[in-house]
Scaffold this motif. Structure first.
Motif, PDB file in Angstrom:
ATOM      1  N   ALA A 145       0.836  -1.210   0.000  1.00 17.14           N
ATOM      2  CA  ALA A 145       0.000   0.000   0.000  1.00 17.14           C
ATOM      3  C   ALA A 145       0.869   1.257   0.000  1.00 17.14           C
ATOM      4  O   ALA A 145       0.576   2.218  -0.722  1.00 17.14           O
ATOM      5  N   VAL A 146       1.939   1.243   0.794  1.00 18.06           N
ATOM      6  CA  VAL A 146       2.813   2.428   0.858  1.00 18.06           C
ATOM      7  C   VAL A 146       3.466   2.673  -0.505  1.00 18.06           C
ATOM      8  O   VAL A 146       3.504   3.809  -1.000  1.00 18.06           O
ATOM      9  N   LEU A 147       3.973   1.609  -1.117  1.00 16.70           N
ATOM     10  CA  LEU A 147       4.647   1.766  -2.418  1.00 16.70           C
ATOM     11  C   LEU A 147       3.651   2.209  -3.497  1.00 16.70           C
ATOM     12  O   LEU A 147       4.002   2.962  -4.410  1.00 16.70           O
ATOM     13  N   ASP A 148       2.428   1.758  -3.349  1.00 15.08           N
ATOM     14  CA  ASP A 148       1.363   2.149  -4.268  1.00 15.08           C
ATOM     15  C   ASP A 148       1.090   3.648  -4.190  1.00 15.08           C
ATOM     16  O   ASP A 148       1.005   4.337  -5.211  1.00 15.08           O
ATOM     17  N   ILE A 149       0.958   4.140  -2.969  1.00 16.13           N
ATOM     18  CA  ILE A 149       0.731   5.577  -2.757  1.00 16.13           C
ATOM     19  C   ILE A 149       1.917   6.369  -3.312  1.00 16.13           C
ATOM     20  O   ILE A 149       1.747   7.394  -3.974  1.00 16.13           O
ATOM     21  N   ALA A 150       3.121   5.862  -3.042  1.00 11.63           N
ATOM     22  CA  ALA A 150       4.331   6.551  -3.490  1.00 11.63           C
ATOM     23  C   ALA A 150       4.357   6.648  -5.019  1.00 11.63           C
ATOM     24  O   ALA A 150       4.671   7.702  -5.585  1.00 11.63           O
ATOM     25  N   ARG A 151       4.013   5.571  -5.667  1.00 11.13           N
ATOM     26  CA  ARG A 151       4.004   5.545  -7.137  1.00 11.13           C
ATOM     27  C   ARG A 151       2.985   6.539  -7.675  1.00 11.13           C
ATOM     28  O   ARG A 151       3.265   7.325  -8.581  1.00 11.13           O
ATOM     29  N   LYS A 152       1.808   6.498  -7.052  1.00 12.39           N
ATOM     30  CA  LYS A 152       0.710   7.352  -7.514  1.00 12.39           C
ATOM     31  C   LYS A 152       1.055   8.842  -7.388  1.00 12.39           C
ATOM     32  O   LYS A 152       0.670   9.649  -8.225  1.00 12.39           O
ATOM     33  N   HIS A 153       1.803   9.185  -6.324  1.00 17.47           N
ATOM     34  CA  HIS A 153       2.073  10.603  -6.060  1.00 17.47           C
ATOM     35  C   HIS A 153       3.525  10.998  -6.362  1.00 17.47           C
ATOM     36  O   HIS A 153       3.931  12.110  -6.036  1.00 17.47           O
ATOM     37  N   GLY A 154       4.308  10.084  -6.937  1.00 21.27           N
ATOM     38  CA  GLY A 154       5.703  10.400  -7.267  1.00 21.27           C
ATOM     39  C   GLY A 154       6.553  10.648  -6.033  1.00 21.27           C
ATOM     40  O   GLY A 154       7.375  11.570  -6.010  1.00 21.27           O
ATOM     41  N   LEU A 155       6.381   9.859  -4.983  1.00 19.57           N
ATOM     42  CA  LEU A 155       7.139  10.042  -3.740  1.00 19.57           C
ATOM     43  C   LEU A 155       8.202   8.969  -3.592  1.00 19.57           C
ATOM     44  O   LEU A 155       8.101   7.883  -4.165  1.00 19.57           O
ATOM     45  N   ARG A 156       9.230   9.259  -2.795  1.00 18.47           N
ATOM     46  CA  ARG A 156      10.255   8.283  -2.469  1.00 18.47           C
ATOM     47  C   ARG A 156       9.896   7.610  -1.147  1.00 18.47           C
ATOM     48  O   ARG A 156       9.167   8.198  -0.333  1.00 18.47           O
ATOM     49  N   VAL A 157      10.429   6.408  -0.942  1.00 17.33           N
ATOM     50  CA  VAL A 157      10.153   5.664   0.294  1.00 17.33           C
ATOM     51  C   VAL A 157      11.467   5.177   0.903  1.00 17.33           C
ATOM     52  O   VAL A 157      12.251   4.492   0.242  1.00 17.33           O
ATOM     53  N   VAL A 158      11.705   5.551   2.150  1.00 18.29           N
ATOM     54  CA  VAL A 158      12.855   5.057   2.918  1.00 18.29           C
ATOM     55  C   VAL A 158      12.298   4.347   4.142  1.00 18.29           C
ATOM     56  O   VAL A 158      11.613   4.960   4.962  1.00 18.29           O
ATOM     57  N   GLU A 159      12.556   3.062   4.249  1.00 21.65           N
ATOM     58  CA  GLU A 159      12.017   2.291   5.371  1.00 21.65           C
ATOM     59  C   GLU A 159      12.928   2.391   6.597  1.00 21.65           C
ATOM     60  O   GLU A 159      14.131   2.171   6.492  1.00 21.65           O
ATOM     61  N   ASP A 160      12.322   2.681   7.745  1.00 26.48           N
ATOM     62  CA  ASP A 160      13.028   2.554   9.017  1.00 26.48           C
ATOM     63  C   ASP A 160      12.768   1.124   9.494  1.00 26.48           C
ATOM     64  O   ASP A 160      11.696   0.810  10.021  1.00 26.48           O
ATOM     65  N   ALA A 161      13.755   0.264   9.248  1.00 24.37           N
ATOM     66  CA  ALA A 161      13.620  -1.160   9.576  1.00 24.37           C
ATOM     67  C   ALA A 161      14.441  -1.497  10.821  1.00 24.37           C
ATOM     68  O   ALA A 161      14.907  -2.626  10.986  1.00 24.37           O
ATOM     69  N   ALA A 162      14.575  -0.518  11.724  1.00 25.86           N
ATOM     70  CA  ALA A 162      15.371  -0.726  12.939  1.00 25.86           C
ATOM     71  C   ALA A 162      14.866  -1.915  13.762  1.00 25.86           C
ATOM     72  O   ALA A 162      15.640  -2.545  14.473  1.00 25.86           O
ATOM     73  N   HIS A 163      13.558  -2.213  13.645  1.00 23.29           N
ATOM     74  CA  HIS A 163      12.981  -3.326  14.423  1.00 23.29           C
ATOM     75  C   HIS A 163      12.812  -4.592  13.587  1.00 23.29           C
ATOM     76  O   HIS A 163      12.361  -5.607  14.136  1.00 23.29           O
ATOM     77  N   ALA A 164      13.087  -4.520  12.304  1.00 21.63           N
ATOM     78  CA  ALA A 164      12.536  -5.511  11.379  1.00 21.63           C
ATOM     79  C   ALA A 164      13.561  -6.492  10.810  1.00 21.63           C
ATOM     80  O   ALA A 164      13.532  -6.825   9.635  1.00 21.63           O
ATOM     81  N   LEU A 165      14.453  -6.965  11.653  1.00 19.46           N
ATOM     82  CA  LEU A 165      15.443  -7.944  11.186  1.00 19.46           C
ATOM     83  C   LEU A 165      15.318  -9.230  11.995  1.00 19.46           C
ATOM     84  O   LEU A 165      15.713  -9.257  13.155  1.00 19.46           O
ATOM     85  N   PRO A 166      14.830 -10.323  11.409  1.00 19.78           N
ATOM     86  CA  PRO A 166      14.207 -10.396  10.090  1.00 19.78           C
ATOM     87  C   PRO A 166      12.682 -10.353  10.222  1.00 19.78           C
ATOM     88  O   PRO A 166      12.106 -10.995  11.085  1.00 19.78           O
ATOM     89  N   THR A 167      12.077  -9.605   9.310  1.00 22.46           N
ATOM     90  CA  THR A 167      10.611  -9.518   9.218  1.00 22.46           C
ATOM     91  C   THR A 167      10.260  -9.769   7.764  1.00 22.46           C
ATOM     92  O   THR A 167      11.021  -9.394   6.866  1.00 22.46           O
ATOM     93  N   THR A 168       9.112 -10.404   7.535  1.00 21.08           N
ATOM     94  CA  THR A 168       8.692 -10.595   6.142  1.00 21.08           C
ATOM     95  C   THR A 168       7.308 -10.015   5.909  1.00 21.08           C
ATOM     96  O   THR A 168       6.515  -9.861   6.835  1.00 21.08           O
ATOM     97  N   LEU A 169       7.062  -9.705   4.639  1.00 15.04           N
ATOM     98  CA  LEU A 169       5.735  -9.301   4.167  1.00 15.04           C
ATOM     99  C   LEU A 169       5.451 -10.143   2.935  1.00 15.04           C
ATOM    100  O   LEU A 169       6.216 -10.097   1.969  1.00 15.04           O
TER     101      LEU A 169
END
Ligand SMILES: *Cc1c(COP(=O)(O)O)cnc(C)c1O
Length: 389
Positions: A145-169
């Motif tokens: 959903a985030v990447l979708d919004i970013a694409r639609k509005h021409g935005l960049r995405v930088v993930e703060d994955a400080a908690h997410a090692l390892p996390t999957t989607l």
């Protein structure tokens, strides 16, 4: 008669073994203590861990540094707005201010405590340049959903994955989902540690190149390159006023061995979380959501929320836990309550009802690999006794 008082159980502790110590000693004996062969090896090992040997991994001395470098590389500057969650550590947002841009804080989804996707879209203005999602506690943000919004509005995405090692989607590891950059933390209490450290991950070779230059003074060759090149050279060029964000080989030595242990660490975290889920299920608590079936929650944090009928306030609960010899914490005091962010943007709790309510009732209880089964049992018994069961 006096009873033996069990030692205080801290909220978090790293697990450092003989392998880590030996690797650090090896770095010390090698004579190469700053960024060198072990940092390079750690970057390669991290890419391997992500299952994508070609992905760019840039080792840095903190996740904060990695986030700063990522935003700098995508050209964030004065006049720009960057959207992120109020329910995070200040590092997520402060890096935006380093670059003179403005932070737009939004509320969370009360079920996941992750950034509210609809609130992101509602906060977009003509000045918006980027979104920083935070995978809170180790549960993935809905990145599709985030990447979708970013694409639609021409935005960049930088993930703060400080908690997410390892996390999957959807079975894909965070770090490989196709944002502009994803930044992990190896701070002392994270799911693996280098003492202090972080990793910026990206598939964008230009972004990685800029981050590598900017992590070391804006120098176009690092010391290791210069000393190991076929023609050793004193020559370098400064192409920008960079930063001092490189990871030392001493830290990377720790990282190399911690990374090997990460699958085992995850298993232990999952087992403790499962034990808590089971043993606390009947209490007046909102337990943390697990990842959807088939996905991985890193269980960096185990965050309880006291229910309306818990019969005790959050602060009193933490004091009682402390009196029973157990350290707890709160993740986080939302940024909208912090004087700097509150005053700069004139923020009011009513603008963030879900974060505010979660904050008022939340307690993070100890969950780390160095805990014994008896420690876990002790935490459970303490929570049960405070809630009168
Ligand atoms: C720990 C943390 C950071 C900062 O990590 P450092 O490596 O200490 O710079 C950033 N964001 C979140 C959400 C964190 O928990």
């Amino acid at each position: 008669m006096t009873h033996p008082v069990p030692a205080f159980l801290p909220f978090a502790l790293p697990e450092i073994g003989e392998e880590e110590i030996a690797e650090v000693v090896d770095a010390l004996r090698s004579g190469w203590v700053t960024t060198g062969p072990k940092a390079k090896k750690f970057e390669a090992a991290f890419a391997e861990f992500l299952g994508e040997p070609q992905i760019e991994c840039v080792a840095v001395n903190s996740a904060t540094a990695g986030l700063h470098l990522a935003l700098e590389a995508i050209g964030i500057g004065p006049g720009d707005e960057v959207i992120t969650t109020t329910h995070t550590f200040t590092a997520t947002a402060e890096v935006v201010r380093y670059l003179g841009a403005d932070v737009v804080l939004v509320d969370i989804d009360p079920a996941t405590l992750n950034i509210d996707i609809a609130a992101i879209e509602a906060a977009i203005t003509p000045r918006t340049k980027a979104i920083i999602p935070v995978h809170y506690a180790g549960l993935a943000v809905d990145m599709l959903a985030v990447l979708d919004i970013a694409r639609k509005h021409g935005l960049r995405v930088v993930e703060d994955a400080a908690h997410a090692l390892p996390t999957t989607l959807e079975k894909e590891l965070i770090g490989t989902l196709g944002s502009d950059a994803c930044v992990f933390s190896f701070y002392a209490n994270k799911t693996m540690t280098t003492g202090e450290g972080g990793m910026l991950v990206t598939r964008n070779a230009e972004l990685a190149k800029r981050a590598r230059v900017m992590r070391l003074h804006g120098m176009n060759r690092d010391a290791f390159d210069r000393f190991t090149a076929k023609v050793p050279s004193w020559y370098y060029e400064i192409v920008a006023p960079g930063f001092k964000y490189n990871m030392t080989d001493i830290a990377a030595a720790l990282g190399l061995q911690q990374l090997k242990r990460l699958p085992g660490f995850l298993e232990r975290r999952q087992a403790i979380a499962a034990r808590y889920n089971e043993a606390l299920a009947d209490l007046p608590l909102v337990l943390p959501p697990d990842a959807p079936h088939g996905d991985t929650h890193s269980w960096h944090l185990y965050v309880l929320r006291l229910a309306d009928d818990a019969g005790i306030e959050r602060d009193a609960f933490i004091e009682r836990m402390f009196a029973l010899g157990i350290g707890c914490s709160v993740h986080y005091i939302p940024l909208h309550l912090q004087p700097y962010w509150r005053d700069r943007y004139g923020l009011k709790p009513e603008q963030f009802p879900h974060s505010q309510k979660a904050f008022e009732r939340m307690v993070s209880i100890p969950l780390y690999t160095a805990m014994s089964d008896a420690d876990v049992q002790r935490v459970i018994a303490a929570v049960r006794s405070i809630l009168g069961r």
